[in-house]
Scaffold this motif. Structure first.
Motif, PDB file in Angstrom:
ATOM      1  N   GLY A 125      35.961  47.168   2.271  1.00  0.00           N
ATOM      2  CA  GLY A 125      36.424  47.057   0.769  1.00  0.00           C
ATOM      3  C   GLY A 125      37.555  47.262   0.452  1.00  0.00           C
ATOM      4  O   GLY A 125      38.691  47.206   1.470  1.00  0.00           O
ATOM      5  N   GLN A 126      38.356  47.467  -0.821  1.00  0.00           N
ATOM      6  CA  GLN A 126      39.641  47.532  -1.131  1.00  0.00           C
ATOM      7  C   GLN A 126      40.156  48.741  -0.594  1.00  0.00           C
ATOM      8  O   GLN A 126      41.445  48.689  -0.512  1.00  0.00           O
ATOM      9  CB  GLN A 126      39.436  47.602  -2.856  1.00  0.00           C
ATOM     10  N   PRO A 127      39.441  49.872  -0.465  1.00  0.00           N
ATOM     11  CA  PRO A 127      40.324  51.117   0.056  1.00  0.00           C
ATOM     12  C   PRO A 127      40.968  50.697   1.514  1.00  0.00           C
ATOM     13  O   PRO A 127      41.967  51.564   1.836  1.00  0.00           O
ATOM     14  CB  PRO A 127      39.067  52.196   0.183  1.00  0.00           C
ATOM     15  N   LEU A 128      40.498  49.632   2.273  1.00  0.00           N
ATOM     16  CA  LEU A 128      41.446  49.458   3.517  1.00  0.00           C
ATOM     17  C   LEU A 128      42.885  48.936   3.046  1.00  0.00           C
ATOM     18  O   LEU A 128      43.539  48.751   4.093  1.00  0.00           O
ATOM     19  CB  LEU A 128      40.546  48.360   4.397  1.00  0.00           C
ATOM     20  N   GLU A 129      42.898  48.510   1.848  1.00  0.00           N
ATOM     21  CA  GLU A 129      44.233  48.149   1.594  1.00  0.00           C
ATOM     22  C   GLU A 129      45.060  49.095   0.754  1.00  0.00           C
ATOM     23  O   GLU A 129      46.169  48.995   0.261  1.00  0.00           O
ATOM     24  CB  GLU A 129      44.212  47.052   0.534  1.00  0.00           C
ATOM     25  N   THR A 130      44.409  50.523   1.024  1.00  0.00           N
ATOM     26  CA  THR A 130      45.227  51.544   0.421  1.00  0.00           C
ATOM     27  C   THR A 130      45.533  52.702   1.368  1.00  0.00           C
ATOM     28  O   THR A 130      44.775  53.099   1.989  1.00  0.00           O
ATOM     29  CB  THR A 130      44.532  52.265  -0.897  1.00  0.00           C
ATOM     30  N   VAL A 131      46.884  52.702   1.711  1.00  0.00           N
ATOM     31  CA  VAL A 131      47.351  53.881   2.665  1.00  0.00           C
ATOM     32  C   VAL A 131      46.899  55.191   2.157  1.00  0.00           C
ATOM     33  O   VAL A 131      46.096  55.813   2.857  1.00  0.00           O
ATOM     34  CB  VAL A 131      48.896  53.688   2.593  1.00  0.00           C
ATOM     35  N   LEU A 163      41.532  61.157  -5.683  1.00  0.00           N
ATOM     36  CA  LEU A 163      39.865  61.281  -5.280  1.00  0.00           C
ATOM     37  C   LEU A 163      39.689  62.949  -5.685  1.00  0.00           C
ATOM     38  O   LEU A 163      40.074  63.765  -4.988  1.00  0.00           O
ATOM     39  CB  LEU A 163      39.581  60.932  -4.001  1.00  0.00           C
ATOM     40  N   ILE A 164      38.941  63.177  -6.787  1.00  0.00           N
ATOM     41  CA  ILE A 164      38.687  64.617  -7.120  1.00  0.00           C
ATOM     42  C   ILE A 164      38.223  65.467  -6.028  1.00  0.00           C
ATOM     43  O   ILE A 164      37.293  65.011  -5.371  1.00  0.00           O
ATOM     44  CB  ILE A 164      37.765  64.562  -8.318  1.00  0.00           C
ATOM     45  N   GLY A 165      38.906  66.698  -5.544  1.00  0.00           N
ATOM     46  CA  GLY A 165      38.588  67.648  -4.643  1.00  0.00           C
ATOM     47  C   GLY A 165      39.040  67.254  -3.241  1.00  0.00           C
ATOM     48  O   GLY A 165      38.828  67.970  -2.162  1.00  0.00           O
ATOM     49  N   THR A 166      39.950  66.317  -3.236  1.00  0.00           N
ATOM     50  CA  THR A 166      40.611  65.719  -2.142  1.00  0.00           C
ATOM     51  C   THR A 166      41.936  65.114  -2.303  1.00  0.00           C
ATOM     52  O   THR A 166      42.395  64.395  -3.006  1.00  0.00           O
ATOM     53  CB  THR A 166      39.914  64.283  -1.529  1.00  0.00           C
ATOM     54  N   ASP A 167      42.896  66.136  -1.758  1.00  0.00           N
ATOM     55  CA  ASP A 167      44.432  65.817  -2.323  1.00  0.00           C
ATOM     56  C   ASP A 167      44.888  64.827  -1.672  1.00  0.00           C
ATOM     57  O   ASP A 167      45.532  64.117  -2.289  1.00  0.00           O
ATOM     58  CB  ASP A 167      45.164  67.244  -1.951  1.00  0.00           C
ATOM     59  N   TYR A 168      44.557  64.332  -0.547  1.00  0.00           N
ATOM     60  CA  TYR A 168      45.123  63.163   0.032  1.00  0.00           C
ATOM     61  C   TYR A 168      44.222  62.645   1.191  1.00  0.00           C
ATOM     62  O   TYR A 168      43.752  63.320   2.043  1.00  0.00           O
ATOM     63  CB  TYR A 168      46.468  63.387   0.781  1.00  0.00           C
ATOM     64  N   ILE A 169      43.762  61.606   1.296  1.00  0.00           N
ATOM     65  CA  ILE A 169      43.080  60.692   2.379  1.00  0.00           C
ATOM     66  C   ILE A 169      43.328  59.299   2.537  1.00  0.00           C
ATOM     67  O   ILE A 169      43.831  58.702   1.278  1.00  0.00           O
ATOM     68  CB  ILE A 169      41.618  60.787   2.156  1.00  0.00           C
ATOM     69  N   GLU A 170      43.641  58.632   3.862  1.00  0.00           N
ATOM     70  CA  GLU A 170      43.568  57.312   3.667  1.00  0.00           C
ATOM     71  C   GLU A 170      42.722  56.456   3.476  1.00  0.00           C
ATOM     72  O   GLU A 170      41.421  56.940   3.821  1.00  0.00           O
ATOM     73  CB  GLU A 170      44.289  56.984   5.082  1.00  0.00           C
ATOM     74  N   GLY A 171      42.874  55.405   2.998  1.00  0.00           N
ATOM     75  CA  GLY A 171      41.813  54.633   2.549  1.00  0.00           C
ATOM     76  C   GLY A 171      40.731  54.124   3.809  1.00  0.00           C
ATOM     77  O   GLY A 171      39.314  54.283   3.581  1.00  0.00           O
ATOM     78  N   GLU A 172      41.245  53.790   4.930  1.00  0.00           N
ATOM     79  CA  GLU A 172      40.595  53.592   6.071  1.00  0.00           C
ATOM     80  C   GLU A 172      39.788  54.881   6.386  1.00  0.00           C
ATOM     81  O   GLU A 172      38.406  54.823   6.851  1.00  0.00           O
ATOM     82  CB  GLU A 172      41.389  53.181   7.190  1.00  0.00           C
ATOM     83  N   GLN A 173      40.337  55.975   6.281  1.00  0.00           N
ATOM     84  CA  GLN A 173      39.407  57.216   6.698  1.00  0.00           C
ATOM     85  C   GLN A 173      38.451  57.384   5.865  1.00  0.00           C
ATOM     86  O   GLN A 173      37.218  57.769   6.270  1.00  0.00           O
ATOM     87  CB  GLN A 173      40.581  58.268   6.882  1.00  0.00           C
ATOM     88  N   LEU A 174      38.667  57.292   4.584  1.00  0.00           N
ATOM     89  CA  LEU A 174      37.678  57.532   3.336  1.00  0.00           C
ATOM     90  C   LEU A 174      36.452  56.709   3.963  1.00  0.00           C
ATOM     91  O   LEU A 174      35.317  57.128   3.836  1.00  0.00           O
ATOM     92  CB  LEU A 174      38.089  57.022   2.292  1.00  0.00           C
TER      93      LEU A 174
END
Length: 517
Positions: free
Chosen positions: A246-252, A257-268
């Motif tokens: 989905g759309q997260p693949l186009e988000t670096v 995202l509450i409780g997660t400081d940083y994550i790449e869209g693909e990893q999510l």
């Protein structure tokens, strides 16, 4: 070139090699050739089953991957397969060494039955999340059939060749020297296309014959959340989608995202898919849903005259980028007009580009492109940039990024490929033209609901109308995420709505059981 973590991961995979593998390298005499040689030397140092020999190949720098003493595999990498293509490299090593690809017997037989010479060349970028699916599929075809060869060409390293072919988007596949395919595709779709058949993946008969408790349509965070919640309730759950992500693949980077400081869209999305697997959710991917018929059970129709059945259905098909709708946009799509800065950005190294849209997506795209392009111009229709303050501040700090407000794009210009963009200053009516090589469109979303027809209620924007439990106007059918009339389109909201729809479906099923009893 390989950090300690990557070496550790690769060393573990190399323990699985069944047969020795030899790389035939044609480095040439360029700086890039030295980089490819250094990469291979680092890889070879990790296993006694690997070796490098010199050879003469079509491109410099490039290398082949073959089992020692065996016939050529047909697999070539032109460039360094790092980034998203590192997995493609590892899988090629394992399959060339003797590991059978994890595909169905039916698809394997289709590949082995091809009796004509097919020479594929795929232009990819290392930051493209769509490219590995295509690269890995064509590598599998090469390993299984001596009539087939495949070369992955890293667009950033072979930018002159990409420009000569007018390649402005990846993945782009050439077959026997002619442009053949663009964009994401599954192995099944590519095999069928190579055979001249409709690009439709087969559905296992045991799956199509089953009636699921919950069938979720879509592959994004709302679908994943609905699947996990449904499966944890003990329901027989399946997800049907053209692809997971989905759309997260186009988000670096995702930083809200509450409780997660940083994550790449693909990893999510990889995490979500792993969780779905943990709870034994049936994934039916590579499919296009064409419609549904209400009833008990609900019938979901797929492209290729196949259908699925479920007691309840959750629609989570998300949304796609909105078009600007100006002259030149359609004409120059994939020839300078793009919608994914992470996939296609590397093809614009050292060039001037424009981003249409000053929301979070547009400003994130500008920040991402600023490290690649010579200059980035962001055009926002409104009087002010609407992105979050932290993103706007970051963009303003970059010397090669301009934020232009009150800008109404009127035309995208070009001659075979994009050469410029014209916009009107809405504050005074003056017209301006920017000399750019690429235009990235980031102006909002349109719900993916066209396929529904009039089987349930949609609002004026084409969004599915739902109640507080995610129920639609069609009995036993629920909806979640960006395809619905939710007030805000955010990953965390999509996940919540997916959970809500799953709980709504569970409640409906529980009441049905109570009535039956």
């Amino acid at each position: 070139m390989l950090d300690d973590k990557l070496k550790q991961q690769l060393s573990a995979y190399l323990q699985l090699l069944q047969q020795p593998v030899v790389f035939t390298l044609d480095a040439g005499d360029s700086e890039n050739g030295t980089k490819v040689r250094d990469f291979l030397n680092e890889v070879v140092a990790l296993s006694p089953k690997l070796s490098v020999v010199e050879g003469s190949l079509k491109r410099q720098p490039s290398f082949t991957v073959d089992a020692r003493g065996a016939a050529p595999s047909g697999i070539t990498f032109a460039g360094i397969p790092l980034g998203h293509e590192f997995e493609s490299f590892v899988l090629a090593l394992l399959q060339v060494s003797g590991h059978a690809p994890k595909i169905s017997d039916q698809v394997k037989q289709q590949i082995e039955a091809i009796d004509q010479d097919l020479h594929f060349e795929t232009f990819a970028s290392l930051s493209c999340h769509n490219c590995p699916d295509v690269v890995q599929a064509l590598d599998i075809m090469s390993v299984l059939n001596p009539h087939i060869t495949h070369t992955m060409i890293e667009g950033g390293m072979f930018q002159d060749e990409a420009a000569a072919h007018d390649i402005m988007a990846v993945p782009t596949v050439f077959l026997n020297g002619q442009e053949w395919h663009n964009g994401r595709a599954t192995l099944e779709q590519l095999v069928n296309k190579a055979q001249g058949k409709a690009a439709v993946a087969a559905v296992d008969e045991s799956v199509s014959a089953k009636t699921f408790d919950v069938l979720i349509i879509g592959g994004g965070p709302a679908a994943g959340s609905a699947a996990v919640y449904s499966a944890r309730k003990g329901l027989a759950t399946a997800v049907v989608a053209d692809h997971m992500g989905g759309q997260p693949l186009e988000t670096v980077g995702i930083e809200n995202l509450i409780g997660t400081d940083y994550i790449e869209g693909e990893q999510l999305m990889q995490n979500i898919q792993a969780q779905m697997s943990k709870y034994q959710v049936t994934l039916i991917d590579g499919q296009t849903v064409t419609g549904l018929i209400g009833g008990s059970p609900v019938q979901v129709n797929l492209k290729g005259d196949t259908s699925l059945k479920a007691r309840t259905v959750i629609i989570a098909t998300g949304a796609h980028w909105r078009n600007v709708g100006v002259p030149g946009e359609a004409e120059f799509r994939n020839k300078g007009v793009a919608y994914c800065p992470h996939c296609d950005g590397p093809l614009y190294k050292g060039k001037n580009v424009a981003v249409i849209g000053g929301g979070n997506s547009g400003v994130e795209a500008a920040i991402d492109l600023a490290g690649i392009a010579k200059h980035v111009s962001v055009l926002e229709f409104a009087p002010s940039i609407s992105a979050d303050a932290v993103l706007t501040s970051k963009a303003q700090s970059l010397t090669n990024v301009d934020l232009i407000t009150n800008a109404q794009t009127t035309k995208i210009e070009g001659d075979g490929r994009v050469t410029g963009l014209t916009y009107d200053d809405r504050s005074n009516g003056n017209s301006h033209t920017l000399a750019v090589d690429g235009v990235f469109v980031q102006i909002g979303l349109i719900p993916n609901t066209d396929w529904l027809g009039d089987c349930l209620n949609l609002n004026a924007q084409g969004e599915i109308e739902i109640d507080e439990k995610g129920a639609t106007s069609l009995p036993n059918v629920f909806a979640a995420g960006d395809c619905t009339n939710s007030a805000y389109k955010q990953i965390v909201i999509a996940m919540g709505s997916g959970a809500t729809a799953a709980l709504g479906a569970f409640d409906t099923l529980a009441r049905q059981v109570a009535v039956e009893e």
